[in-house]
Design a protein around this motif. Structure first.
Motif, PDB file in Angstrom:
ATOM      1  N   GLY A 286       0.818  -1.214   0.000  1.00 55.15           N
ATOM      2  CA  GLY A 286       0.000   0.000   0.000  1.00 55.15           C
ATOM      3  C   GLY A 286       0.847   1.257   0.000  1.00 55.15           C
ATOM      4  N   ALA A 287       1.922   1.237   0.792  1.00 52.36           N
ATOM      5  CA  ALA A 287       2.812   2.399   0.856  1.00 52.36           C
ATOM      6  C   ALA A 287       3.510   2.629  -0.481  1.00 52.36           C
ATOM      7  N   VAL A 288       3.855   1.529  -1.151  1.00 50.86           N
ATOM      8  CA  VAL A 288       4.488   1.650  -2.460  1.00 50.86           C
ATOM      9  C   VAL A 288       3.526   2.288  -3.453  1.00 50.86           C
ATOM     10  N   LYS A 289       2.267   1.882  -3.430  1.00 54.62           N
ATOM     11  CA  LYS A 289       1.275   2.458  -4.338  1.00 54.62           C
ATOM     12  C   LYS A 289       1.154   3.964  -4.125  1.00 54.62           C
ATOM     13  N   VAL A 290       1.143   4.368  -2.848  1.00 57.61           N
ATOM     14  CA  VAL A 290       1.057   5.799  -2.545  1.00 57.61           C
ATOM     15  C   VAL A 290       2.304   6.520  -3.050  1.00 57.61           C
ATOM     16  N   ALA A 291       3.476   5.916  -2.847  1.00 51.98           N
ATOM     17  CA  ALA A 291       4.734   6.529  -3.279  1.00 51.98           C
ATOM     18  C   ALA A 291       4.790   6.667  -4.795  1.00 51.98           C
ATOM     19  N   VAL A 292       4.307   5.648  -5.506  1.00 50.99           N
ATOM     20  CA  VAL A 292       4.282   5.695  -6.967  1.00 50.99           C
ATOM     21  C   VAL A 292       3.338   6.794  -7.439  1.00 50.99           C
ATOM     22  N   HIS A 293       2.176   6.885  -6.804  1.00 54.68           N
ATOM     23  CA  HIS A 293       1.213   7.935  -7.167  1.00 54.68           C
ATOM     24  C   HIS A 293       1.829   9.318  -6.994  1.00 54.68           C
ATOM     25  N   ARG A 294       2.524   9.532  -5.874  1.00 55.46           N
ATOM     26  CA  ARG A 294       3.147  10.829  -5.618  1.00 55.46           C
ATOM     27  C   ARG A 294       4.258  11.126  -6.614  1.00 55.46           C
ATOM     28  N   LEU A 295       5.037  10.090  -6.937  1.00 57.11           N
ATOM     29  CA  LEU A 295       6.128  10.262  -7.894  1.00 57.11           C
ATOM     30  C   LEU A 295       5.593  10.659  -9.260  1.00 57.11           C
TER      31      LEU A 295
END
Length: 248
Positions: A204-213
């Protein structure tokens, strides 16, 4: 148009009043440290696309290097900026038209006065430029298409570098390198799990990080494009041109 739309329009006009392109236009009237810096920044971003254009027109590596150097020398001296108006077109279009005029009318003079004869110049790595040019597609791309392609790829490289620098400054350089491929390919759940293992984050944290990137990448991309156009409406047109150039 309601009050919110009017305010948005005013904000857009204010933003475009201080773009690098508008600053360059002001340099045609009065030179200043700000206008000189803006012009040099834009020239550095475009020198290789123009070099590639000249090479594809059939000039030798040495002549292409000399011509690119001389063209930018004249531009930095503001001799090519007389009568320029950002409202009449994008910076890249102005630059290519100016170069074509220069090649048509100034080749003999430029050859007689190698590298501007001591005039203001832009540092160009001719060896690196030619090495890059030899990697260009060998098929029948026209000089104009080569210029468009290199403009697009150079712009994307500049955006990625800005994004990388931001992550490094935030001490997240490793995260950026791990997530960088997701900028163009958001991937699936399995890939997110693998990335999570690599960087020590949950799926889940990776998905959020990818979205922000990806969101930040788009924001920086729009900012870079906005620096070389005259209106908000032209940004979407430039995005389409960029995608067509890269896809071609």
């Amino acid at each position: 148009m309601d009050s919110a739309d009017k305010q948005s329009e005013l904000n857009n006009r204010a933003n475009f009043a201080t773009t690098r392109w508008s600053i360059v236009v002001s340099a045609a009237r009065e030179s200043s440290p700000e206008s000189n810096a803006a012009l040099e920044t834009l020239c550095r971003a475009y020198w290789y696309p123009l070099y590639a254009f000249i090479r594809r027109r059939g000039y030798t590596p040495d002549d292409a290097s000399d011509l690119t150097q001389e063209f930018f020398s004249r531009l930095l001296e503001k001799r090519c900026l007389v009568g320029v108006d950002s409202a009449k077109g994008r910076f890249r279009s102005f630059l290519l038209a100016s170069l074509q005029n220069f090649l048509a009318n100034e080749w003999d003079k430029a050859r007689a006065q190698k590298r501007g004869g001591g005039a203001a110049s832009l540092s160009i790595d001719a060896v690196s430029a030619e090495a890059s040019y030899l990697l260009e597609p060998a098929h029948d791309l026209t000089a104009e298409r080569i210029y468009e392609r290199r403009w697009a790829l150079t712009l994307l490289e500049r955006v990625l570098q800005r994004l990388h620098n931001e992550y490094v400054q935030a001490q997240k350089g490793r995260l950026f390198e791990a997530l960088r491929p997701t900028i163009v390919d958001p991937s699936g759940a399995a890939a997110y799990r693998d990335l999570g293992v690599e960087v020590g984050m949950g799926e889940g944290a990776v998905k959020v990080a990818v979205h922000r990137l990806r969101k930040r990448f788009r924001s920086l991309l729009l900012d870079e494009i906005a620096q070389t156009v005259a209106s908000q409406e032209e940004i979407d047109e430039e995005l389409l041109a960029l995608m067509a150039a890269v896809g071609g």
